[in-house]
Write a protein that holds these residues in place. Structure first.
Motif, mmCIF file in Angstrom:
data_model
loop_
_atom_site.group_PDB
_atom_site.id
_atom_site.type_symbol
_atom_site.label_atom_id
_atom_site.label_comp_id
_atom_site.label_asym_id
_atom_site.label_seq_id
_atom_site.Cartn_x
_atom_site.Cartn_y
_atom_site.Cartn_z
ATOM 1 N N GLU A 188 34.713 55.572 44.195
ATOM 2 C CA GLU A 188 33.843 54.808 43.296
ATOM 3 C C GLU A 188 34.688 54.024 42.294
ATOM 4 O O GLU A 188 35.417 54.618 41.499
ATOM 5 N N PRO A 189 34.601 52.689 42.298
ATOM 6 C CA PRO A 189 35.286 51.893 41.281
ATOM 7 C C PRO A 189 34.534 51.980 39.952
ATOM 8 O O PRO A 189 33.307 52.070 39.924
ATOM 9 N N ASP A 190 35.288 51.972 38.840
ATOM 10 C CA ASP A 190 34.674 51.871 37.518
ATOM 11 C C ASP A 190 33.942 50.541 37.384
ATOM 12 O O ASP A 190 34.254 49.567 38.078
ATOM 13 N N LEU A 191 33.014 50.498 36.446
ATOM 14 C CA LEU A 191 32.274 49.260 36.168
ATOM 15 C C LEU A 191 32.748 48.618 34.871
ATOM 16 O O LEU A 191 32.083 47.748 34.331
ATOM 17 N N ILE A 192 33.900 49.075 34.368
ATOM 18 C CA ILE A 192 34.483 48.499 33.151
ATOM 19 C C ILE A 192 35.749 47.756 33.563
ATOM 20 O O ILE A 192 36.681 48.352 34.103
ATOM 21 N N GLY B 163 37.063 36.965 28.434
ATOM 22 C CA GLY B 163 35.829 37.219 27.691
ATOM 23 C C GLY B 163 34.583 37.063 28.536
ATOM 24 O O GLY B 163 33.676 37.903 28.498
ATOM 25 N N ASP B 164 34.506 35.998 29.318
ATOM 26 C CA ASP B 164 33.337 35.778 30.175
ATOM 27 C C ASP B 164 33.274 36.816 31.296
ATOM 28 O O ASP B 164 32.193 37.254 31.696
ATOM 29 N N TRP B 165 34.430 37.190 31.783
ATOM 30 C CA TRP B 165 34.523 38.234 32.813
ATOM 31 C C TRP B 165 33.952 39.552 32.275
ATOM 32 O O TRP B 165 33.145 40.216 32.931
ATOM 33 N N THR B 166 34.345 39.896 31.055
ATOM 34 C CA THR B 166 33.881 41.135 30.427
ATOM 35 C C THR B 166 32.376 41.093 30.184
ATOM 36 O O THR B 166 31.676 42.085 30.411
ATOM 37 N N THR C 196 35.123 46.955 27.187
ATOM 38 C CA THR C 196 33.666 47.048 27.361
ATOM 39 C C THR C 196 32.937 45.887 26.702
ATOM 40 O O THR C 196 31.832 45.539 27.096
ATOM 41 N N ARG C 197 33.544 45.302 25.676
ATOM 42 C CA ARG C 197 32.932 44.169 24.977
ATOM 43 C C ARG C 197 33.842 42.958 25.056
ATOM 44 O O ARG C 197 35.071 43.101 24.989
ATOM 45 N N ALA C 198 33.246 41.777 25.162
ATOM 46 C CA ALA C 198 34.040 40.556 25.274
ATOM 47 C C ALA C 198 34.960 40.413 24.066
ATOM 48 O O ALA C 198 34.491 40.405 22.930
ATOM 49 N N PRO C 199 36.281 40.332 24.306
ATOM 50 C CA PRO C 199 37.226 40.239 23.189
ATOM 51 C C PRO C 199 37.236 38.846 22.575
ATOM 52 O O PRO C 199 37.306 37.847 23.284
ATOM 53 N N ALA C 200 37.135 38.786 21.243
ATOM 54 C CA ALA C 200 37.141 37.489 20.561
ATOM 55 C C ALA C 200 38.510 36.837 20.687
ATOM 56 O O ALA C 200 39.527 37.433 20.347
ATOM 57 N N GLY C 201 38.516 35.618 21.223
ATOM 58 C CA GLY C 201 39.751 34.843 21.265
ATOM 59 C C GLY C 201 40.748 35.269 22.321
ATOM 60 O O GLY C 201 41.822 34.699 22.429
ATOM 61 N N PHE D 64 30.144 39.425 31.852
ATOM 62 C CA PHE D 64 29.478 39.561 33.152
ATOM 63 C C PHE D 64 29.313 41.041 33.509
ATOM 64 O O PHE D 64 28.228 41.495 33.880
ATOM 65 N N TRP D 65 30.391 41.805 33.369
ATOM 66 C CA TRP D 65 30.348 43.227 33.732
ATOM 67 C C TRP D 65 29.466 44.025 32.778
ATOM 68 O O TRP D 65 28.779 44.962 33.191
ATOM 69 N N GLU D 66 29.467 43.627 31.509
ATOM 70 C CA GLU D 66 28.592 44.291 30.532
ATOM 71 C C GLU D 66 27.121 44.078 30.918
ATOM 72 O O GLU D 66 26.303 45.011 30.866
ATOM 73 N N THR D 67 26.778 42.863 31.346
ATOM 74 C CA THR D 67 25.411 42.551 31.777
ATOM 75 C C THR D 67 25.045 43.365 33.019
ATOM 76 O O THR D 67 23.924 43.891 33.135
ATOM 77 N N TYR D 68 25.982 43.457 33.947
ATOM 78 C CA TYR D 68 25.754 44.243 35.173
ATOM 79 C C TYR D 68 25.479 45.707 34.823
ATOM 80 O O TYR D 68 24.518 46.311 35.324
ATOM 81 N N ARG D 69 26.283 46.283 33.922
ATOM 82 C CA ARG D 69 26.079 47.682 33.527
ATOM 83 C C ARG D 69 24.706 47.867 32.876
ATOM 84 O O ARG D 69 24.011 48.854 33.147
ATOM 85 N N ASN D 70 24.303 46.912 32.047
ATOM 86 C CA ASN D 70 22.995 47.002 31.387
ATOM 87 C C ASN D 70 21.853 46.975 32.404
ATOM 88 O O ASN D 70 20.884 47.727 32.274
ATOM 89 N N CYS D 71 21.977 46.108 33.418
ATOM 90 C CA CYS D 71 20.945 46.033 34.462
ATOM 91 C C CYS D 71 20.855 47.350 35.237
ATOM 92 O O CYS D 71 19.751 47.845 35.522
#
Length: 315
Positions: free
Chosen positions: A173-177, A195-198, A186-191, A200-207
């Motif tokens: 099982e691959p991690d989802l982070i 960031g967009d990659w992170t 787990t959260r999009a890093p500022a700067g 996307f995965w955060e949205t997937y985990r929420n769904c």
């Protein structure tokens, strides 16, 4: 439900096994599983299989598979592939172990018709129970399954029921982070890059969480196997899988390229899930194109973490 010919054979008209959702094809057996069941997903399944073969140094598995199968006293031993997808793993195992009865089960008939004589595919919703007697199987393999399972501990209890004493289970099982420049984020890093990659995965985990999927299963495989009380000799192997073309050594580069190709198909595959959970078409387009930008033009080194656990059923 018997495991008879009508379960495993799908005629020319397979429309009752598929439904359309936002321009992609999905299985009809389990509406919780919101990854497509179509040609692109078959291609992705095969890419993932090839990538894991590189990870396993050319093999289809890790752990004492050969030793366990050698101890089978009958002429035939039985192998079960849960969520077989394109069937590539099951076919490879059937070729490698011609004495084995290899059975792959899945929610949709995506597997080829022409397979080794010792390989069978059957339709089955794993969450409704697996129609085989106690102790039927000598080896059970489950890869990338948890995102379609609402009660993973129950799946492990079912695996324990199906395995003979001394039989082997292999869970992958691959991690989802995502991992960005060597760190789980787990959260999009500022700067920072990725960031967009992170996001996307955060949205997937929420769904998945809305679908009552436990997104922490990959990290807890060892504890979950222990909690069943049915397994021993539990061995965990894990590591980071590179995504893309940044690794320097040839072996890691091959792994990274295959994982990149997998994700290239995975990003658009989540469009129906995001729309199903109420995101607008514009939000989904922005999410996917942003993640694609980080994949195609990376400014950071992307990786994913994979968890590989094998264990024996207690004698």
């Amino acid at each position: 439900m018997s495991h008879s010919a009508e379960v495993s054979f799908i005629g020319e008209n397979d429309s009752e096994y598929f439904r359309r959702l936002y321009d992609r094809k999905f299985n009809t057996l389990n509406p919780r599983y919101l990854l497509p069941a179509d040609e692109d997903e078959v291609k992705r399944s095969e890419l993932h299989h090839r990538m894991m073969q590189f990870v396993f140094q050319g093999d289809n598995y890790v752990g004492p598979v050969k030793e366990v199968l050698q101890f089978v006293t009958s002429n035939v031993y039985s192998v079960l592939d849960l969520g077989t997808g394109s069937g590539t793993w099951a076919i490879s195992i059937a070729d490698e172990f011609p004495r084995a009865e290899v059975i792959g089960i899945d929610l949709a008939p995506l597997q080829p018709r022409s397979v080794p004589p010792n390989c069978t595919f059957e339709l089955c919703d794993i969450e409704s129970g697996i129609p085989y007697p106690d102790g039927y199987f000598d080896f059970i393999h489950a890869r990338c399954m948890h995102t379609g399972i609402s009660d993973y501990p129950q799946l492990l209890r079912e695996i324990a029921r199906l395995l003979r004493p001394g039989g082997l289970v292999l869970l992958i099982e691959p991690d989802l982070i995502p991992i960005v420049d060597g760190r789980p984020v787990t959260r999009a890093p500022a700067g920072l890059g990725g960031g967009d990659w992170t996001t996307f995965w955060e949205t997937y985990r929420n769904c998945l969480t809305r679908q009552e999927v436990d997104i922490t299963v990959p990290q807890k495989l060892t504890d979950m196997l222990t909690s069943t009380g049915s397994f021993e000799n539990i061995v965990k192997r894990d590591g980071n899988i590179p995504v893309g073309f940044w690794p320097k050594d040839p072996h890691s580069l091959s792994v990274g390229q295959l994982q990149w190709l997998d994700y290239d198909l995975f990003l658009p595959a989540l469009r129906p899930m995001f729309l199903f959970h109420g995101l607008t078409e514009n939000q989904v387009r922005s999410l996917i194109t942003g993640a694609q930008r980080d994949l195609y033009h990376p400014v950071a080194e992307l990786s994913t973490h994979i968890n590989i656990v094998h264990a024996s059923k207690r004698l």
